[in-house]
Enzyme design. Structure first.
Site, PDB file in Angstrom:
ATOM      1  N   SER A   1     -23.732  33.458 -48.192  1.00  0.00           N
ATOM      2  CA  SER A   1     -24.386  34.223 -47.615  1.00  0.00           C
ATOM      3  C   SER A   1     -23.469  33.905 -46.102  1.00  0.00           C
ATOM      4  O   SER A   1     -22.955  32.734 -45.562  1.00  0.00           O
ATOM      5  CB  SER A   1     -25.927  33.637 -47.048  1.00  0.00           C
ATOM      6  OG  SER A   1     -25.937  33.997 -45.841  1.00  0.00           O
TER       7      SER A   1
ATOM      8  N   ASP B   1     -24.831  34.726 -43.805  1.00  0.00           N
ATOM      9  CA  ASP B   1     -25.271  34.094 -42.268  1.00  0.00           C
ATOM     10  C   ASP B   1     -26.316  32.596 -42.065  1.00  0.00           C
ATOM     11  O   ASP B   1     -26.323  32.216 -40.788  1.00  0.00           O
ATOM     12  CB  ASP B   1     -27.322  34.743 -42.359  1.00  0.00           C
ATOM     13  CG  ASP B   1     -27.338  35.627 -42.197  1.00  0.00           C
ATOM     14  OD1 ASP B   1     -26.148  36.803 -41.826  1.00  0.00           O
ATOM     15  OD2 ASP B   1     -27.908  36.354 -42.509  1.00  0.00           O
TER      16      ASP B   1
ATOM     17  N   GLU C   1     -28.681  40.283 -34.076  1.00  0.00           N
ATOM     18  CA  GLU C   1     -29.832  41.322 -34.624  1.00  0.00           C
ATOM     19  C   GLU C   1     -30.927  41.246 -34.785  1.00  0.00           C
ATOM     20  O   GLU C   1     -31.691  42.022 -33.832  1.00  0.00           O
ATOM     21  CB  GLU C   1     -28.781  42.524 -35.645  1.00  0.00           C
ATOM     22  CG  GLU C   1     -29.122  41.291 -37.006  1.00  0.00           C
ATOM     23  CD  GLU C   1     -28.284  42.266 -38.540  1.00  0.00           C
ATOM     24  OE1 GLU C   1     -28.398  41.575 -39.388  1.00  0.00           O
ATOM     25  OE2 GLU C   1     -28.109  42.883 -38.674  1.00  0.00           O
TER      26      GLU C   1
ATOM     27  N   THR D   1      -4.134  17.886 -35.282  1.00  0.00           N
ATOM     28  CA  THR D   1      -3.035  18.042 -35.323  1.00  0.00           C
ATOM     29  C   THR D   1      -2.549  18.979 -36.754  1.00  0.00           C
ATOM     30  O   THR D   1      -3.640  18.806 -37.353  1.00  0.00           O
ATOM     31  CB  THR D   1      -2.264  16.920 -35.708  1.00  0.00           C
ATOM     32  OG1 THR D   1      -1.485  16.854 -37.022  1.00  0.00           O
ATOM     33  CG2 THR D   1      -3.126  15.359 -36.872  1.00  0.00           C
TER      34      THR D   1
ATOM     35  N   ASN E   1      -3.296  16.354 -40.118  1.00  0.00           N
ATOM     36  CA  ASN E   1      -5.101  15.943 -40.436  1.00  0.00           C
ATOM     37  C   ASN E   1      -4.060  14.601 -41.349  1.00  0.00           C
ATOM     38  O   ASN E   1      -5.110  14.343 -42.199  1.00  0.00           O
ATOM     39  CB  ASN E   1      -5.615  16.500 -41.446  1.00  0.00           C
ATOM     40  CG  ASN E   1      -7.038  16.362 -41.445  1.00  0.00           C
ATOM     41  OD1 ASN E   1      -7.685  15.477 -40.657  1.00  0.00           O
ATOM     42  ND2 ASN E   1      -7.806  16.273 -42.821  1.00  0.00           N
TER      43      ASN E   1
HETATM   44  P1  ATP Z   1     -29.399  37.545 -48.181  1.00  0.00           P
HETATM   45  O1  ATP Z   1     -29.062  36.218 -47.430  1.00  0.00           O
HETATM   46  O2  ATP Z   1     -27.849  38.653 -48.559  1.00  0.00           O
HETATM   47  O3  ATP Z   1     -30.986  38.759 -47.950  1.00  0.00           O
HETATM   48  P2  ATP Z   1     -30.408  36.795 -50.656  1.00  0.00           P
HETATM   49  O4  ATP Z   1     -30.251  36.304 -51.692  1.00  0.00           O
HETATM   50  O5  ATP Z   1     -31.205  36.088 -49.624  1.00  0.00           O
HETATM   51  O6  ATP Z   1     -29.275  37.478 -49.876  1.00  0.00           O
HETATM   52  P3  ATP Z   1     -33.034  38.721 -51.816  1.00  0.00           P
HETATM   53  O7  ATP Z   1     -32.323  40.460 -51.364  1.00  0.00           O
HETATM   54  O8  ATP Z   1     -33.808  38.125 -51.071  1.00  0.00           O
HETATM   55  O9  ATP Z   1     -30.546  38.533 -50.747  1.00  0.00           O
HETATM   56  O10 ATP Z   1     -32.546  38.244 -53.312  1.00  0.00           O
HETATM   57  C1  ATP Z   1     -31.828  38.918 -54.030  1.00  0.00           C
HETATM   58  C2  ATP Z   1     -32.255  39.204 -55.497  1.00  0.00           C
HETATM   59  O11 ATP Z   1     -33.230  37.868 -55.677  1.00  0.00           O
HETATM   60  C3  ATP Z   1     -33.897  40.163 -55.617  1.00  0.00           C
HETATM   61  O12 ATP Z   1     -33.500  41.451 -55.113  1.00  0.00           O
HETATM   62  C4  ATP Z   1     -34.571  39.791 -56.393  1.00  0.00           C
HETATM   63  O13 ATP Z   1     -34.389  40.933 -57.218  1.00  0.00           O
HETATM   64  C5  ATP Z   1     -34.256  38.118 -56.600  1.00  0.00           C
HETATM   65  N1  ATP Z   1     -35.862  37.681 -55.880  1.00  0.00           N
HETATM   66  C6  ATP Z   1     -35.651  37.008 -54.660  1.00  0.00           C
HETATM   67  N2  ATP Z   1     -36.584  37.211 -54.228  1.00  0.00           N
HETATM   68  C7  ATP Z   1     -37.603  36.192 -54.936  1.00  0.00           C
HETATM   69  C8  ATP Z   1     -38.728  36.296 -55.630  1.00  0.00           C
HETATM   70  N3  ATP Z   1     -39.301  35.890 -54.932  1.00  0.00           N
HETATM   71  N4  ATP Z   1     -39.023  36.141 -56.798  1.00  0.00           N
HETATM   72  C9  ATP Z   1     -38.011  36.456 -57.340  1.00  0.00           C
HETATM   73  N5  ATP Z   1     -37.274  37.139 -57.799  1.00  0.00           N
HETATM   74  C10 ATP Z   1     -36.176  36.854 -56.319  1.00  0.00           C
END
Ligand code: ATP
Length: 774
Positions: A164, A166, A264, A538, A541
């Site tokens: 990620s 973030d 954001e 440096t 390292n």
């Molecule tokens: P980012 O940090 O970029 O948002 P992320 O992994 O948090 O990445 P999400 O869109 O939240 O991204 O989740 C990616 C995918 O993971 C979702 O589209 C879904 O398929 C699966 N997922 C997320 N939450 C759940 C959940 N509670 N149960 C089952 N599957 C999930």
């Protein structure tokens, strides 16, 4: 939607079938993680699969689940984004989708899943594992699978890798991709800086981070922004006037430019969104600045991963496969994290719980708890940022008797981050009422204080001078390799003459040696009975007492850019192998970590040396590699050789030898990047760590101040080294390190933490053990 089939599942053959997928938003380093998982899986004798397009691929099955071979991931380490695709998948959010996914996994005989994604993806993964037994029961009860067919799969292994930009997962200091993203942001702000300076403008820069302000805060720390808005630490109730007054004050002190960074997801203490336009209007109308807004957008996700992300992704990918192989039905699903410099396994569900708790605390407006939920570093960086931007916080000033005159000196070769550390130390001094004094051009400069330096080499540093140093490479106060022992007497005389109460020494092995010498000479010179701290800086390292020296990350980034370029040329023009000579003195750190980060075929270090048999085996290995590469597009290959790995087998000799022995099947060249490795603009990681360690060092010196000369002389901690040691940032007493931990002959730590990583480079390049068995 894929068909649920009744065909008999592939039975596991005793070795595991480990699948890897990337999910959620893409981040630089995901492809490197996939490469590491695939190769470590194969090297462990298991079967490797990649699931394309995240959970969608798992639900769709068929061609979306592909068995992977060694060659399939060649060259992936340097690619941005994810080469196996990612997606957001609605179907997987519901049980029927997960049931189909389970069926597809059993069809392929997959019994372990490594998932690289953000908190959403990892939540989905954990849910999948928790539900797994009931999913299998349902497959049996609905007649899709027999009890016998699902029996070998009763235990599903899930391992999380956090990908990620973030850096929003609790429990890990860094996620795969966050430092690359920070690099993109800082590059953009560095560019904006010069135009802002020229026109005396203000810029409001919006960066990603809906719930987490890590990117905003780190960009603020490393670029020397004037103000930062991040969700977990909203500004005070009267933030409008607070921000305007800080910006006004900086302008009054002579600053020509203003940079404000807005995450954001920024909001005030009542969760009202703070937009870049609101900030712009304030700066325009209340402060009277010509202000522009820049929204960086998806640029922040793109491009190749930086050195750190490649290393992190690689080491974590390897660890994920090891975690799969170690797991038992009782082990909770792990997530692979990094704490300071240590790769650790943590409980996946607990990490998700803490992450969600941080978000919930923001919703509840409990910002103190939200901050606590982030890693320990976050609060320290926040404190460092506040200190480096505060100019008139009267409440922070110490009473006159507690104020020190702090000598700041650079020793040795320049390294990225030296100036950022000095800037932070200066800002800290000014905030607390201390006097920061630059001792220009190292110890020889100090000793020449009255002779040939027209301006004098001992000068107070003004806020405005240091303010411009956040992103500058080199050493603004000048550095020199000369040691105090070259003239102890004059050094002592000068420290006394200029009433230096504490010494902040920034530099590499010479800086370390200087503090050691001063400490040992305390019984002869009272002037040295002052608190002193060495901040290792440096490219090599190689400073004992720390696993990380500032400047080494800048060096690694310069080196991987260089290697990526020649690798491209090597694969585009002809079948060619490059032998690249790295710096590092007698320490193979840079060669090894660069080797991990570019996917080198082999790394030659001084610790191990080079032997004839090694070359013979490696040439055999190269022949084998080129033979397998037929028609493959990514065939550029690199061997890294540290400058002191051997006095006989030089870089040029090795390249010639390979060419001669190739039988005309491939070509070989050597390349010496030399001082390119000291880098231009320091990397954000070097800058932020320089600021954090700079502030910590000054706090440390401050805590020692007020002791008598005798007390100082007796206190082993009064001469120390600040550094990262495993999972902690620590001050270590010089006395102990110089005696027990230093290899003085080879100018490196006796015990180098990274030595075992040479094996990882070999495992992932497929280099046979025979190469290093002599
Ligand atoms: P980012 O940090 O970029 O948002 P992320 O992994 O948090 O990445 P999400 O869109 O939240 O991204 O989740 C990616 C995918 O993971 C979702 O589209 C879904 O398929 C699966 N997922 C997320 N939450 C759940 C959940 N509670 N149960 C089952 N599957 C999930």
């Amino acid at each position: 939607m894929a068909q649920i089939t009744l065909s008999p599942p592939a039975m596991p053959t005793g070795s595991k079938r480990i699948a890897v997928m990337t999910s959620g938003g893409d981040s630089p380093g995901m492809s490197a993680a996939v490469r590491a998982v695939v190769r470590q899986t194969l090297a462990s004798g298991c079967v490797s699969y990649a699931i394309y397009e995240g959970y969608q691929g798992l639900v769709d099955g068929g061609d979306m689940i592909k068995e992977m071979q060694w060659e399939d991931v060649r060259g992936w380490i340097s690619e941005g984004g994810t080469l196996i695709g990612t997606a957001r998948c609605k179907a997987f959010m519901e049980r029927p989708g997960r049931l189909t996914a389970a069926n597809n996994m059993i069809e392929r005989g997959i019994d372990a899943l490594v998932i690289c994604g953000g908190d959403g993806s990892l939540t989905g993964a954990d849910k999948f594992r928790a539900e797994w037994p009931s999913l299998l029961d349902e497959l049996v009860s609905s007649g899709k699978r027999t009890e016998e067919a699902v029996k070998p799969y009763r235990h599903l292994n899930i391992v999380g890798l956090v990908g990620s930009i973030d850096n929003d997962l609790s429990g890990t200091d860094a996620t795969i991709g966050c430092y690359s993203s920070l690099q993109r942001i800082c590059q953009a702000i560095d560019y904006i800086d010069s135009t802002a300076f020229s026109h005396q403008r203000a810029f409001v820069v919006e960066v990603m981070g809906r719930h987490c302000g890590w990117l905003a805060l780190m960009a603020g720390v490393s670029c020397g922004a004037d103000f930062v808005f991040c969700p977990e630490n909203p500004p005070s109730e009267n933030w409008e006037s607070e921000m305007c007054s800080i910006v006004r004050k900086h302008r009054e002190l002579g600053k020509r430019k203003t940079i404000v960074i807005v995450a954001e997801g920024a909001h005030d203490r009542n969760l009202n969104h703070i937009s870049p336009t609101m900030v712009k209007d304030l700066l325009t109308n209340k402060v009277g600045l010509d202000t522009r807004v820049t929204t960086l957008g998806h640029v922040q996700r793109g491009g190749p991963p930086c050195a750190y992300d490649r290393m992190l992704a690689t080491l974590q990918g390897v660890e994920a496969v090891k975690a799969v192989l170690d797991s038992t039905p009782e082990t909770p699903s792990p997530v692979i994290c990094i704490v300071e410099n240590k790769i650790v396994r943590k409980d996946l569900m607990e990490a998700i719980r803490l992450t969600k708790e941080a978000a919930a605390n923001i919703e509840k407006k409990d910002f103190a708890a939200a901050l606590k939920g982030r890693d320990a570093e976050f609060e320290e960086f926040l404190q460092a940022f506040n200190i480096t931007t505060a100019t008139d916080k009267a409440d922070l000033l110490l009473p006159p008797e507690k104020r020190m005159r702090v000598g700041i000196i650079h020793v040795g070769a320049p390294a990225g981050g030296m100036n950022a550390a000095t800037r932070a130390a200066v800002a800290y001094c000014l905030t607390k009422g201390h006097t920061p004094i630059a001792l220009h051009n190292g110890f020889p400069g100090l000793c020449r204080h009255h002779d040939d330096e027209p301006l004098g080499s001992v000068r107070e540093i003004k806020w405005l001078d240091a303010e411009q140093w956040a992103s500058k490479g080199g050493s603004e106060i000048g550095t020199n390799r000369g040691l105090p022992s070259e003239d102890f007497k004059t050094t002592a005389y000068c420290l006394e003459k200029y009433k230096i109460d504490a010494l902040f020494v920034v530099g590499g092995f010479e800086a370390f040696t200087s503090v050691s010498e001063l400490r040992k000479a305390r019984d002869q010179y009272d002037a040295f009975k002052i608190p002193m701290v060495c901040l290792p800086a440096t490219v090599s390292n190689n400073v004992p007492g720390t696993e990380f020296s500032i400047g080494s990350d800048t060096c690694l980034n310069a080196l991987i850019d260089y290697c990526d370029a020649i690798k491209q040329s090597a694969s585009a023009s002809r079948r060619r192998v490059f032998v690249v000579e790295t710096q590092g003195g007698a320490s193979g750190y840079i060669a090894t970590i660069a080797g991990l980060s570019i996917g080198a075929l082999a790394v030659y270090t001084p610790e191990e040396g080079i032997h004839l048999n090694m070359l013979v085996e490696d040439i055999k290995f190269l022949k084998d590699q080129f033979a397998k590469d037929k028609g493959h597009t990514r065939s550029g290959k690199i061997i890294l050789r540290n400058e002191k790995a051997s006095s006989v087998y030089t870089t040029e000799f090795i390249a010639d030898c390979i060419k001669e022995e190739s039988g005309g099947k491939f070509d070989s060249r050597f390349a010496v990047p030399g001082h390119v490795q000291q880098g231009g603009i320091p990397s954000p990681m070097d800058r932020v760590r320089a600021v954090r360690f700079g502030v910590k060092s000054l706090q440390y010196l401050e805590s020692m101040y007020g002791k008598s000369k005798d007390e100082i002389a007796k206190d082993p901690m009064s001469a120390s080294v600040i550094g990262i040691r495993g999972a902690r940032v620590k001050f270590s007493p010089m006395e102990k390190i110089e005696q027990n931990e230093t290899d003085w002959k080879d100018r490196r730590p006796k015990d180098e933490f990274w030595m075992s990583l040479v094996n990882v480079v070999d495992t992932l390049s497929g280099r046979p053990k025979a190469s290093r068995s002599t």
